[in-house]
Design a protein around this motif. Structure first.
Motif, mmCIF file in Angstrom:
data_model
loop_
_atom_site.group_PDB
_atom_site.id
_atom_site.type_symbol
_atom_site.label_atom_id
_atom_site.label_comp_id
_atom_site.label_asym_id
_atom_site.label_seq_id
_atom_site.Cartn_x
_atom_site.Cartn_y
_atom_site.Cartn_z
ATOM 1 N N ASP A 83 28.288 -14.501 11.896
ATOM 2 C CA ASP A 83 28.914 -15.544 12.710
ATOM 3 C C ASP A 83 30.403 -15.325 12.958
ATOM 4 O O ASP A 83 31.093 -16.210 13.470
ATOM 5 C CB ASP A 83 28.704 -16.910 12.063
ATOM 6 N N THR A 84 30.912 -14.148 12.632
ATOM 7 C CA THR A 84 32.349 -13.883 12.787
ATOM 8 C C THR A 84 32.816 -14.092 14.224
ATOM 9 O O THR A 84 33.779 -14.821 14.485
ATOM 10 C CB THR A 84 32.691 -12.455 12.328
ATOM 11 N N PHE A 85 32.174 -13.438 15.167
ATOM 12 C CA PHE A 85 32.614 -13.518 16.557
ATOM 13 C C PHE A 85 32.399 -14.914 17.143
ATOM 14 O O PHE A 85 33.211 -15.391 17.936
ATOM 15 C CB PHE A 85 31.899 -12.467 17.400
ATOM 16 N N ILE A 86 31.322 -15.566 16.744
ATOM 17 C CA ILE A 86 31.055 -16.928 17.214
ATOM 18 C C ILE A 86 32.180 -17.860 16.790
ATOM 19 O O ILE A 86 32.693 -18.660 17.589
ATOM 20 C CB ILE A 86 29.702 -17.434 16.665
ATOM 21 N N GLU A 87 32.594 -17.751 15.514
ATOM 22 C CA GLU A 87 33.671 -18.611 15.008
ATOM 23 C C GLU A 87 34.992 -18.349 15.730
ATOM 24 O O GLU A 87 35.735 -19.290 16.051
ATOM 25 C CB GLU A 87 33.851 -18.409 13.505
ATOM 26 N N TYR B 211 42.994 -16.337 10.928
ATOM 27 C CA TYR B 211 41.877 -17.249 10.712
ATOM 28 C C TYR B 211 41.171 -16.839 9.420
ATOM 29 O O TYR B 211 40.316 -15.952 9.404
ATOM 30 C CB TYR B 211 40.912 -17.176 11.903
ATOM 31 N N GLY B 212 41.589 -17.474 8.330
ATOM 32 C CA GLY B 212 41.101 -17.073 7.008
ATOM 33 C C GLY B 212 39.757 -17.632 6.617
ATOM 34 O O GLY B 212 39.288 -17.411 5.498
ATOM 35 N N LYS B 213 39.098 -18.343 7.552
ATOM 36 C CA LYS B 213 37.815 -18.960 7.229
ATOM 37 C C LYS B 213 36.639 -17.997 7.374
ATOM 38 O O LYS B 213 35.515 -18.323 6.991
ATOM 39 C CB LYS B 213 37.590 -20.183 8.119
ATOM 40 N N THR B 214 36.872 -16.845 7.954
ATOM 41 C CA THR B 214 35.816 -15.836 8.035
ATOM 42 C C THR B 214 36.340 -14.522 7.470
ATOM 43 O O THR B 214 37.534 -14.216 7.573
ATOM 44 C CB THR B 214 35.329 -15.642 9.484
ATOM 45 N N SER B 215 35.459 -13.768 6.853
ATOM 46 C CA SER B 215 35.855 -12.535 6.156
ATOM 47 C C SER B 215 34.998 -11.362 6.600
ATOM 48 O O SER B 215 33.852 -11.531 7.027
ATOM 49 C CB SER B 215 35.707 -12.706 4.639
ATOM 50 N N ILE C 174 19.047 -9.205 2.834
ATOM 51 C CA ILE C 174 20.149 -10.156 2.679
ATOM 52 C C ILE C 174 21.091 -10.029 3.872
ATOM 53 O O ILE C 174 21.461 -8.919 4.257
ATOM 54 C CB ILE C 174 20.918 -9.887 1.373
ATOM 55 N N ASP C 175 21.473 -11.147 4.466
ATOM 56 C CA ASP C 175 22.367 -11.076 5.619
ATOM 57 C C ASP C 175 23.779 -10.725 5.166
ATOM 58 O O ASP C 175 24.171 -10.929 4.018
ATOM 59 C CB ASP C 175 22.337 -12.375 6.430
ATOM 60 N N PHE C 176 24.556 -10.177 6.090
ATOM 61 C CA PHE C 176 25.887 -9.662 5.761
ATOM 62 C C PHE C 176 26.848 -10.767 5.345
ATOM 63 O O PHE C 176 27.705 -10.552 4.480
ATOM 64 C CB PHE C 176 26.447 -8.871 6.945
ATOM 65 N N LYS C 177 26.737 -11.929 5.935
ATOM 66 C CA LYS C 177 27.622 -13.027 5.542
ATOM 67 C C LYS C 177 27.421 -13.380 4.077
ATOM 68 O O LYS C 177 28.395 -13.610 3.340
ATOM 69 C CB LYS C 177 27.367 -14.248 6.424
ATOM 70 N N LYS D 255 25.190 -1.774 12.510
ATOM 71 C CA LYS D 255 24.114 -2.704 12.141
ATOM 72 C C LYS D 255 24.655 -4.127 12.020
ATOM 73 O O LYS D 255 24.025 -5.094 12.461
ATOM 74 C CB LYS D 255 23.462 -2.257 10.830
ATOM 75 N N SER D 256 25.823 -4.255 11.414
ATOM 76 C CA SER D 256 26.405 -5.589 11.246
ATOM 77 C C SER D 256 26.864 -6.163 12.585
ATOM 78 O O SER D 256 26.689 -7.356 12.857
ATOM 79 C CB SER D 256 27.566 -5.553 10.248
#
Length: 366
Positions: free
Chosen positions: A95-99, A210-214, A321-324, A21-22
């Motif tokens: 937005d993980t893959f986009i980033e 890349y620690g800006k996304t989790s 609620i979105d996953f981010k 789903k995510s």
């Protein structure tokens, strides 16, 4: 095609469903595909994928072929310029893959990109970034002295060069993966992610953290709490040193000693799970069937800024609620209150989460 997400599954149907789903949300604006390779699960994982995710490419192995071979089978079917090797017990942000694609475009000669992993309690997982394990570092890791095993020179929220990443999440170009031969199938489980990271580094590429996304990795990294795990780790490192360093006599000796010490100490320490005294459900409407599975008293809100009491369970409605937002909220609240977290999938009639980074997690069906 821009991206292929490869997910190797083995008997984790409910976690796989949440993961898918995510991922579907995360590739919504990307020309991408999802490939699930199932290693002969007996929990109806494949039927779930076929019925609920018809666009997912499903490969059904008749035997458990291990981590390396299973993933290599998936990559052989992939059409994307980029690959993401992803565990089924993970949740990615929208937005993980986009980033990461944008980061790749801004850097040169990039190999693997890893990102920040948190466990089901919202805590940072140090295996998000690791150093190349020398014999001494490996021994220290086995004995619980693992500071040098991880790349602690880089803050968890920073971006920088790191040598080794965990197989739960690896983002790289397909041509790079194929250039070094993918995962080495001499490894059945453990060590193959270290091997791939090191092969790509030796091929002249730079691996980045890349620690800006989790993302959430529910199971986390199993602790070295018994001799069985230690022996598996030892065997994987034997293969690694034989292939890359051509000498493992010292390693064999020191790790043998480490195994004997573990057999004597029998450390079985587990994460402490708080006593749940109240439950907060972040949803528009709380169904009675859901409420029956939760600890009383139950508070239902939509505002994540609601003041919480200690020893609470927080339940997030993933349809609302979105996953981010969920991942960010877990990281924040884990520092403020003693709590546990759950993901609610109303359409699938279950609640899922994990209260320990050393166990697979819990599923409540309603």
């Amino acid at each position: 095609m821009k991206l292929s997400v490869i997910i190797l599954n083995y008997n984790v149907k409910y976690f796989l469903e949440l993961c898918l789903k995510s991922v579907e949300k995360a590739i919504r604006t990307i020309d991408g595909e999802i490939i699930v390779v199932d290693n002969a699960s007996n929990d109806d994982s494949c039927e779930m994928v076929r019925s609920k995710f018809p666009k997912v490419k499903l490969i059904e192995n008749h035997d458990n072929l291990g981590f390396s071979k299973g993933n290599n089978i998936g990559v052989a079917m992939a059409k994307g310029e980029y690959l993401c090797i992803l565990n089924p017990d993970t949740v990615v942000a929208e937005d993980t893959f986009i980033e990461l694609i944008e980061f790749y475009a801004q850097t040169k000669n990039t190999g693997i990109v890893g990102c920040q992993l948190i466990d089901g309690k919202g805590n940072y997982l140090p295996e998000s970034k690791r150093n190349i394990p020398t014999p001494i570092i490996s021994l220290k890791k086995m004995l619980g002295m693992d500071k040098s095993y991880y790349a602690n020179y880089l803050d968890k929220d920073e971006v920088g060069i790191v040598d080794v990443f965990v197989g739960a999440f690896m983002f790289l170009k397909s041509k790079t993966y194929n250039e070094v031969g993918g995962f080495d199938e001499d490894y059945f489980m453990y060590g193959e992610d270290i091997d791939l990271s090191y092969k790509i580094k030796k091929a002249g590429y730079t691996n980045y953290y890349y620690g800006k996304t989790s993302l959430v990795h529910f199971k986390g990294e199993s602790t070295m709490k018994n001799s069985v795990y230690a022996k598996r780790f030892h065997n994987a490192m034997q293969i690694f040193y034989k292939k890359h360093f051509k000498s493992n006599v010292i390693f064999n000796a020191v790790v043998w000693l480490g195994i004997k010490v573990l057999q004597l100490t029998k450390n079985t320490k587990e994460d402490k799970v708080p006593l749940i005294e109240s439950t907060y459900v972040f949803t528009e409407k709380l169904d009675n069937s859901v409420a029956e599975k939760l600890n009383q008293p139950i508070h239902s809100y939509l505002d994540l800024k609601t003041q919480l009491s200690q020893n609470s369970m927080l339940v997030y409605d993933c349809d609302i609620i979105d996953f981010k937002t969920i991942i960010s909220d877990m990281k924040q609240k884990s520092k403020q209150v003693n709590c546990v977290f759950r993901f609610l999938l109303k359409s699938s009639n279950f609640i899922i989460g994990s209260d320990s980074s050393s166990s697979r997690g819990v599923v409540e069906k309603f």
